[in-house]
Design a protein around this motif. Structure first.
Motif, PDB file in Angstrom:
ATOM      1  N   GLY A 106       4.018  39.236  24.936  1.00 58.34           N
ATOM      2  CA  GLY A 106       4.750  40.202  25.749  1.00 58.34           C
ATOM      3  C   GLY A 106       6.222  39.860  25.870  1.00 58.34           C
ATOM      4  N   ARG A 107       6.517  38.604  26.172  1.00 58.78           N
ATOM      5  CA  ARG A 107       7.922  38.193  26.329  1.00 58.78           C
ATOM      6  C   ARG A 107       8.674  38.280  25.002  1.00 58.78           C
ATOM      7  NH1 ARG A 107       5.398  34.318  29.888  1.00 58.78           N
ATOM      8  NH2 ARG A 107       5.303  32.808  28.166  1.00 58.78           N
ATOM      9  N   ASP A 108       8.015  37.860  23.910  1.00 54.76           N
ATOM     10  CA  ASP A 108       8.658  37.926  22.595  1.00 54.76           C
ATOM     11  C   ASP A 108       8.928  39.378  22.189  1.00 54.76           C
ATOM     12  OD1 ASP A 108       8.602  35.188  22.397  1.00 54.76           O
ATOM     13  OD2 ASP A 108       6.942  35.111  20.955  1.00 54.76           O
ATOM     14  N   ALA A 109       7.973  40.259  22.445  1.00 53.46           N
ATOM     15  CA  ALA A 109       8.142  41.664  22.083  1.00 53.46           C
ATOM     16  C   ALA A 109       9.288  42.289  22.867  1.00 53.46           C
ATOM     17  CB  ALA A 109       6.845  42.426  22.333  1.00 53.46           C
ATOM     18  N   GLU A 110       9.383  41.967  24.141  1.00 52.37           N
ATOM     19  CA  GLU A 110      10.467  42.480  24.970  1.00 52.37           C
ATOM     20  C   GLU A 110      11.820  41.966  24.476  1.00 52.37           C
ATOM     21  OE1 GLU A 110       9.972  43.501  29.406  1.00 52.37           O
ATOM     22  OE2 GLU A 110      10.630  41.417  29.353  1.00 52.37           O
ATOM     23  N   GLN A 111      11.895  40.677  24.172  1.00 54.07           N
ATOM     24  CA  GLN A 111      13.146  40.095  23.700  1.00 54.07           C
ATOM     25  C   GLN A 111      13.525  40.625  22.319  1.00 54.07           C
ATOM     26  OE1 GLN A 111      13.198  35.846  23.897  1.00 54.07           O
ATOM     27  NE2 GLN A 111      15.302  35.660  23.191  1.00 54.07           N
ATOM     28  N   ALA A 112      12.530  40.964  21.493  1.00 55.49           N
ATOM     29  CA  ALA A 112      12.791  41.460  20.144  1.00 55.49           C
ATOM     30  C   ALA A 112      13.260  42.912  20.130  1.00 55.49           C
ATOM     31  CB  ALA A 112      11.537  41.315  19.284  1.00 55.49           C
ATOM     32  N   GLY A 113      13.210  43.582  21.270  1.00 55.64           N
ATOM     33  CA  GLY A 113      13.676  44.960  21.338  1.00 55.64           C
ATOM     34  C   GLY A 113      12.621  46.005  21.059  1.00 55.64           C
ATOM     35  N   LEU A 114      11.341  45.633  21.103  1.00 49.93           N
ATOM     36  CA  LEU A 114      10.284  46.628  20.944  1.00 49.93           C
ATOM     37  C   LEU A 114      10.196  47.486  22.200  1.00 49.93           C
ATOM     38  CD1 LEU A 114       7.490  44.514  19.209  1.00 49.93           C
ATOM     39  CD2 LEU A 114       9.420  45.753  18.197  1.00 49.93           C
ATOM     40  N   SER A 115       9.828  48.738  22.018  1.00 49.05           N
ATOM     41  CA  SER A 115       9.848  49.659  23.155  1.00 49.05           C
ATOM     42  C   SER A 115       8.609  49.564  24.016  1.00 49.05           C
ATOM     43  CB  SER A 115       9.996  51.099  22.660  1.00 49.05           C
ATOM     44  OG  SER A 115       8.771  51.573  22.123  1.00 49.05           O
ATOM     45  N   SER A 116       7.486  49.131  23.416  1.00 45.09           N
ATOM     46  CA  SER A 116       6.228  49.211  24.148  1.00 45.09           C
ATOM     47  C   SER A 116       5.174  48.349  23.480  1.00 45.09           C
ATOM     48  CB  SER A 116       5.735  50.668  24.226  1.00 45.09           C
ATOM     49  OG  SER A 116       5.809  51.291  22.951  1.00 45.09           O
ATOM     50  N   ILE A 117       4.155  47.987  24.268  1.00 48.79           N
ATOM     51  CA  ILE A 117       2.967  47.282  23.779  1.00 48.79           C
ATOM     52  C   ILE A 117       1.756  48.143  24.113  1.00 48.79           C
ATOM     53  CG2 ILE A 117       1.522  45.226  23.971  1.00 48.79           C
ATOM     54  CD1 ILE A 117       3.941  43.636  24.757  1.00 48.79           C
ATOM     55  N   TRP A 118       0.876  48.292  23.125  1.00 46.49           N
ATOM     56  CA  TRP A 118      -0.306  49.137  23.260  1.00 46.49           C
ATOM     57  C   TRP A 118      -1.550  48.311  22.967  1.00 46.49           C
ATOM     58  CZ3 TRP A 118       0.470  54.430  24.371  1.00 46.49           C
ATOM     59  CH2 TRP A 118       1.820  54.807  24.388  1.00 46.49           C
ATOM     60  N   VAL A 119      -2.615  48.599  23.703  1.00 44.24           N
ATOM     61  CA  VAL A 119      -3.875  47.901  23.519  1.00 44.24           C
ATOM     62  C   VAL A 119      -4.937  48.926  23.148  1.00 44.24           C
ATOM     63  CG1 VAL A 119      -5.625  46.446  24.605  1.00 44.24           C
ATOM     64  CG2 VAL A 119      -3.220  46.131  25.193  1.00 44.24           C
ATOM     65  N   ASN A 120      -5.711  48.599  22.125  1.00 37.73           N
ATOM     66  CA  ASN A 120      -6.806  49.480  21.729  1.00 37.73           C
ATOM     67  C   ASN A 120      -7.898  49.411  22.784  1.00 37.73           C
ATOM     68  OD1 ASN A 120      -8.050  51.287  20.062  1.00 37.73           O
ATOM     69  ND2 ASN A 120      -8.223  49.919  18.310  1.00 37.73           N
TER      70      ASN A 120
END
Length: 292
Positions: A25-39
């Protein structure tokens, strides 16, 4: 175009899931991704792995990610409406919205995984009933998001007092996706804020689906421009373009084609348990396809 991360695999060693998921989560936020989705399934689905492998419950995982992050969006891809009673689902949604500060999406779709439903004792009727339950849930969601507490009478669900508190920090965008897309797209046009289209590396198919959605919107008098267009698919990335993978530059050409069709958000499964290198490459892709 924005890029989101779809979490399909949770192959961390026993006891390591919490710290590993928080780092994603922290890496995705820092990398500039807009969102995280879970199946949103209760066990791994056959096209992605063995049903006995570790698999996290979607809303528990999203709540954990909400605590580990500050800005990134959070959603399910997608919740089958028979997994939870819609009143419970909306209560969970209002709670997650409050705890995340208004970062949640609601992804909804018709149930399709018959073996999963049988294994967990979940009700599953014929396709006609599945779509009736989906439309009930969508209609109730739209009523709740409007602030109305009037009694709700659907074909399968009845709520005499649909009152949910706390109120929403931000009304969650409702994404509608799933199988039988001709029927799904009509529900997008009637109830949805966003569509979820499977792209499978084929922009031409996405273009066809968008023309179908435009037709549905025209029939219902809904401006097509009100709908956020999202796609989901797999992109296996590597720094050097190893066999079976794409470099960031190669993937950017593919996603650039989708952006040219009018796709606003692509939700990407990286084909593996997410780690720092994978998330970093996805962040490079996000930067490469970001609007100028």
């Amino acid at each position: 175009m924005r890029i989101g991360l779809l979490l399909q695999r949770f192959g961390w060693p026993p006891g390591a899931a919490g710290p590993a998921l928080a780092r994603v989560g922290r890496d995705a936020e820092q990398a500039g991704l807009s969102s995280i989705w879970v199946n949103d399934h209760f066990r791994q689905i056959p096209m992605f792995g063995d049903p006995g492998e570790p698999f996290l419950e979607a809303y528990t995982a999203l709540s954990f990610l909400a605590a580990a992050t500050e800005r990134i969006g959070l959603g399910t891809m997608t919740t089958a409406v028979t997994h939870r009673h819609p009143a419970l689902l909306l209560k969970m949604l209002t709670s997650l919205d409050a705890l995340s500060g208004g970062r949640v999406w609601l992804g909804l779709g018709p149930p399709w995984h018959e073996e999963e439903h049988r294994a967990f004792g979940l009700p599953l009727g014929p396709w006609s009933e599945r779509f009736e339950r989906l439309e009930d849930t969508l209609a109730l969601t739209r009523q709740v998001l409007s602030g109305s507490t009037e009694p709700f009478e659907g074909k399968h669900y009845r709520l005499p007092e649909p009152w949910f508190a706390p109120s929403f920090v931000r009304p969650p965008p409702v994404l509608v996706g799933g199988a039988h897309e001709r029927r799904v797209l009509r529900l997008v046009a009637r109830y949805g804020d966003a569509c979820g289209l499977h792209e499978d590396g084929n922009p031409a198919v996405v273009g066809l689906k968008l023309r179908m959605l435009r037709d549905c919107c025209a029939e219902l008098g809904r401006p097509f421009e009100e709908i956020t267009v999202t796609t989901y698919g797999t992109a296996r990335l590597s720094a050097t373009g190893e066999p079976g993978t794409s470099t960031v530059a190669e993937a950017a050409r593919r996603y650039g084609e989708l952006a040219a069709l009018g796709v606003h958000l692509s939700i990407v499964d990286t084909g593996e348990t997410a780690g720092p290198e994978t998330v970093g490459l996805l962040g490079e892709l996000a930067a490469a396809v970001a609007p100028p």
